[in-house]
Design a protein around this motif. Structure first.
Motif, short mmCIF file in Angstrom:
data_model
loop_
_atom_site.label_atom_id
_atom_site.label_comp_id
_atom_site.label_asym_id
_atom_site.label_seq_id
_atom_site.Cartn_x
_atom_site.Cartn_y
_atom_site.Cartn_z
N ALA A 80 0.85 -1.19 0.00
CA ALA A 80 0.00 0.00 0.00
C ALA A 80 0.89 1.24 0.00
CB ALA A 80 -0.91 0.01 1.23
N ALA A 81 0.44 2.26 -0.70
CA ALA A 81 1.21 3.51 -0.78
C ALA A 81 0.26 4.68 -0.76
CB ALA A 81 2.06 3.54 -2.04
N SER A 82 0.68 5.76 -0.09
CA SER A 82 -0.10 6.99 -0.05
C SER A 82 0.82 8.15 -0.41
CB SER A 82 -0.69 7.19 1.35
OG SER A 82 -1.43 8.41 1.42
N ALA A 83 0.41 8.95 -1.39
CA ALA A 83 1.21 10.08 -1.83
C ALA A 83 0.33 11.32 -1.92
CB ALA A 83 1.86 9.79 -3.18
N ARG A 84 0.79 12.40 -1.31
CA ARG A 84 0.04 13.65 -1.32
C ARG A 84 0.93 14.76 -1.85
NH1 ARG A 84 -4.46 15.53 1.36
NH2 ARG A 84 -4.62 17.80 1.49
N ASN A 85 0.40 15.56 -2.78
CA ASN A 85 1.13 16.68 -3.36
C ASN A 85 0.21 17.88 -3.39
OD1 ASN A 85 3.40 17.88 -4.71
ND2 ASN A 85 2.27 17.71 -6.63
N GLN A 86 0.71 19.05 -2.92
CA GLN A 86 -0.18 20.20 -2.79
C GLN A 86 0.58 21.50 -3.03
OE1 GLN A 86 -2.42 20.09 0.83
NE2 GLN A 86 -3.35 22.10 0.54
N ALA A 87 -0.07 22.44 -3.72
CA ALA A 87 0.49 23.78 -3.94
C ALA A 87 -0.57 24.81 -3.62
CB ALA A 87 0.97 23.93 -5.38
N ASN A 88 -0.21 25.81 -2.81
CA ASN A 88 -1.13 26.89 -2.44
C ASN A 88 -0.43 28.23 -2.62
OD1 ASN A 88 -1.90 24.47 -0.44
ND2 ASN A 88 -3.74 25.66 -0.89
N ALA A 89 -1.12 29.16 -3.29
CA ALA A 89 -0.57 30.50 -3.49
C ALA A 89 -1.63 31.54 -3.11
CB ALA A 89 -0.15 30.70 -4.95
N VAL A 90 -1.19 32.59 -2.40
CA VAL A 90 -2.09 33.65 -1.95
C VAL A 90 -1.47 35.01 -2.26
CG1 VAL A 90 -3.24 34.72 0.03
CG2 VAL A 90 -3.04 32.22 -0.09
N SER A 91 -2.28 35.92 -2.80
CA SER A 91 -1.91 37.34 -2.91
C SER A 91 -2.94 38.14 -2.13
CB SER A 91 -1.89 37.79 -4.37
OG SER A 91 -0.87 37.15 -5.10
N ALA A 92 -2.48 39.03 -1.27
CA ALA A 92 -3.41 39.71 -0.37
C ALA A 92 -3.06 41.19 -0.21
CB ALA A 92 -3.42 39.03 1.00
N GLY A 93 -4.11 42.04 -0.31
CA GLY A 93 -4.01 43.43 0.12
C GLY A 93 -3.25 44.36 -0.79
N CYS A 94 -2.96 43.97 -2.03
CA CYS A 94 -2.24 44.86 -2.95
C CYS A 94 -3.23 45.52 -3.92
CB CYS A 94 -1.18 44.08 -3.72
SG CYS A 94 0.09 43.33 -2.65
N SER A 95 -2.74 46.41 -4.76
CA SER A 95 -3.60 47.15 -5.68
C SER A 95 -3.04 47.09 -7.09
CB SER A 95 -3.73 48.62 -5.24
OG SER A 95 -2.47 49.26 -5.34
N ALA A 96 -3.81 47.60 -8.06
CA ALA A 96 -3.36 47.58 -9.45
C ALA A 96 -2.10 48.42 -9.63
CB ALA A 96 -4.47 48.10 -10.36
N ASP A 97 -1.96 49.49 -8.85
CA ASP A 97 -0.78 50.34 -8.94
C ASP A 97 0.39 49.79 -8.13
OD1 ASP A 97 -2.13 52.16 -10.55
OD2 ASP A 97 -2.90 53.27 -8.82
N ASP A 98 0.09 48.87 -7.25
CA ASP A 98 1.11 48.30 -6.36
C ASP A 98 0.79 46.81 -6.20
OD1 ASP A 98 3.30 48.32 -4.67
OD2 ASP A 98 2.08 48.74 -2.88
N HIS A 99 0.85 46.11 -7.33
CA HIS A 99 0.32 44.74 -7.35
C HIS A 99 1.31 43.72 -6.77
CE1 HIS A 99 2.85 43.52 -10.77
NE2 HIS A 99 2.61 44.74 -11.26
N CYS A 100 0.78 42.54 -6.48
CA CYS A 100 1.56 41.44 -5.92
C CYS A 100 1.65 40.29 -6.92
CB CYS A 100 0.92 40.90 -4.64
SG CYS A 100 0.92 42.05 -3.25
#
Length: 225
Positions: A80-100
């Motif tokens: 038996a084998a168990s494999a988990r792979n995960q990617a999470n990305a967050v951009s928060a609180g920036c603006s079009a003139d000062d984007h992230c």
């Protein structure tokens, strides 16, 4: 505060020509980078587990965040084998003139041997913009599952090819390419990995069960074009 998410996409090549029971899950708690002990991975009658998780967070204090991972987990012969792979990305609180810009990419290669192995494979990605106008956020999870009748290891030539792809993934994740072009380039790298793995299993010891390589791909991004 508003939160925006784009639907993730998933592709895969089905398992074929082997007595393998596969269970694919799409939910659960976030994982951390762990792997089964080597002594458990090499003997028959054992279970194996690996989990890889890449997370990036961009905000006004850190406008650009890029994280990537390229891991190889060789389980050997297991029941038996168990494999988990995960990617999470967050951009928060920036603006079009000062984007992230936030990028998280995780490539996970899992190999195992056996004719009646129970595999639990989880592959997830999620990208979120939180009150972040004009921001670019990309999360990509690529899970490569290699099944062979008997254990094998990558030779020096295949290792060099995989290491070269890893270096180029590092360069891409830290580039300033638009999200849409970055997706295309990362998909191309994933295609190269699949070719290397196909070639590796073609030279692996033969058995009654046909070797197989399957890609599970989840991409989530903002903007979504």
């Amino acid at each position: 505060m508003s939160s925006h998410r784009k639907a993730r996409s998933s592709t895969g090549r089905p398992f074929s020509g082997r007595a393998l029971r596969t269970v694919l899950l799409a939910a659960g708690a976030a994982g951390v980078a762990t792997a089964v002990p080597a002594q458990a991975a090499t003997g028959s009658g054992h279970a194996a587990f690996a989990s890889d998780h890449v997370f990036s967070h961009a905000d006004r204090a850190h406008h650009t965040q890029a994280r990537d991972s390229f891991t190889i987990r060789q389980f050997g012969t297991v029941n038996a084998a168990s494999a988990r792979n995960q990617a999470n990305a967050v951009s928060a609180g920036c603006s079009a003139d000062d984007h992230c810009r936030s990028v998280a990419l995780s490539f996970q290669i899992v190999t195992f041997a056996g004719q009646r192995t129970h595999l639990n494979a989880v592959n997830l990605s999620d990208a979120a913009n939180k009150s972040c106008t004009g921001c670019q956020t990309l999360a990509g999870a690529y899970q490569f599952v290699v099944s062979t009748p008997t254990p094998f290891t990558f030779d020096a030539a295949h290792k060099r090819r995989l290491n070269d792809i890893h270096r180029r993934l590092d360069t891409l994740s830290r580039s300033t390419l638009p999200a849409a072009e970055l997706k295309t380039r990362v998909d191309a790298l994933a295609g190269e990995v699949t070719k290397v793995l196909d070639d590796a299993v073609a030279h692996a010891p033969k058995g009654h069960v046909k070797p197989d390589v399957t890609l599970h791909r989840h991409l989530d991004g903002w903007p979504g074009h």
